[in-house]
Design an enzyme around this catalytic site. Structure first.
Site, PDB file in Angstrom:
ATOM      1  N   HIS A 136       2.277  -6.182  -8.518  1.00 32.62           N
ATOM      2  CA  HIS A 136       2.380  -7.611  -8.849  1.00 32.62           C
ATOM      3  C   HIS A 136       1.673  -8.412  -7.755  1.00 32.62           C
ATOM      4  O   HIS A 136       1.294  -7.850  -6.724  1.00 32.62           O
ATOM      5  CB  HIS A 136       3.855  -8.028  -8.928  1.00 32.62           C
ATOM      6  CG  HIS A 136       4.564  -7.804  -7.623  1.00 32.62           C
ATOM      7  ND1 HIS A 136       5.200  -6.617  -7.320  1.00 32.62           N
ATOM      8  CD2 HIS A 136       4.688  -8.578  -6.520  1.00 32.62           C
ATOM      9  CE1 HIS A 136       5.694  -6.687  -6.091  1.00 32.62           C
ATOM     10  NE2 HIS A 136       5.395  -7.867  -5.584  1.00 32.62           N
ATOM     11  N   HIS A 140      -2.563 -10.989  -2.990  1.00 30.99           N
ATOM     12  CA  HIS A 140      -2.954  -9.584  -3.006  1.00 30.99           C
ATOM     13  C   HIS A 140      -1.964  -8.789  -3.850  1.00 30.99           C
ATOM     14  O   HIS A 140      -0.897  -9.290  -4.195  1.00 30.99           O
ATOM     15  CB  HIS A 140      -2.973  -9.026  -1.579  1.00 30.99           C
ATOM     16  CG  HIS A 140      -1.610  -8.962  -0.960  1.00 30.99           C
ATOM     17  ND1 HIS A 140      -1.005 -10.070  -0.393  1.00 30.99           N
ATOM     18  CD2 HIS A 140      -0.711  -7.944  -0.868  1.00 30.99           C
ATOM     19  CE1 HIS A 140       0.198  -9.734   0.027  1.00 30.99           C
ATOM     20  NE2 HIS A 140       0.405  -8.442  -0.251  1.00 30.99           N
TER      21      HIS A 140
END
Length: 176
Positions: free
Chosen positions: A38, A122
């Site tokens: 995620h 990220h």
């Protein structure tokens, strides 16, 4: 009872599958499971049930419109003079930055302290420890990673349950 929470953008299955294909070649790395991939918007930490409810209410007010997003490149985070995690980068995106800011404001309205760390979008791919192998070759081989774009059509509140085998993430509430 407290819960360890974070707010994140889930990734579509084809993107998760493509990331899984990169996850090899570093001895001792603890690679993430597909369900744990995620883009974190805000780590919340340990909160009680009242704060959880306040946070869900505040997150419901976050303005959200679907937007296009993509991944590009890889990198690592350092800790104590060694790499502690490797990640896939997110292509710079003003809609994502706006969403993250709105989520941060919602967290503050729910009574949470301000996040002092800079937002670095990220996807964490692996966690590393002192016994992990060298990452240079992996970073070189995967440096041109480019996935997407796809449409981010929701964000979610997740619970993180820490286990000896690694964290287990459970989506609690989805916001569209």
């Amino acid at each position: 009872m407290t819960r360890r929470l974070f707010v994140a953008l889930p990734l579509p299955e084809p993107i998760r599958e493509a990331l899984l294909d990169t996850m090899e070649g570093i001895s001792g790395a603890r690679w993430q499971d597909a369900d744990n991939l995620h883009i974190t918007l805000r780590f919340v930490g340990e909160v009680d049930r009242h704060t959880t409810a306040d946070l869900e209410t505040a997150l419901e007010t976050v303005p959200f419109a679907p937007f296009s997003i993509a991944l590009s490149g890889v990198g690592h985070f350092e800790g104590h003079k060694r790499a502690r995690a490797i990640w896939a980068g997110v292509t710079p995106n003003s809609a994502l930055a706006d969403l993250q800011h709105s989520v941060e404001m919602a967290c503050r309205r729910a009574g949470l302290r301000a996040e002092n760390r800079k937002f670095v979008p990220h996807v964490t791919l692996a966690r590393l420890n002192s016994g992990s192998g060298h990452i240079g070759e992996w970073l070189h081989e995967n440096g041109t990673l480019a996935l997407g774009p796809w449409t981010a059509d929701c964000f979610a509140l997740f619970e993180s349950d820490l286990t000896p085998q690694g964290p287990i993430y459970t989506q609690l509430t989805e916001f569209r």
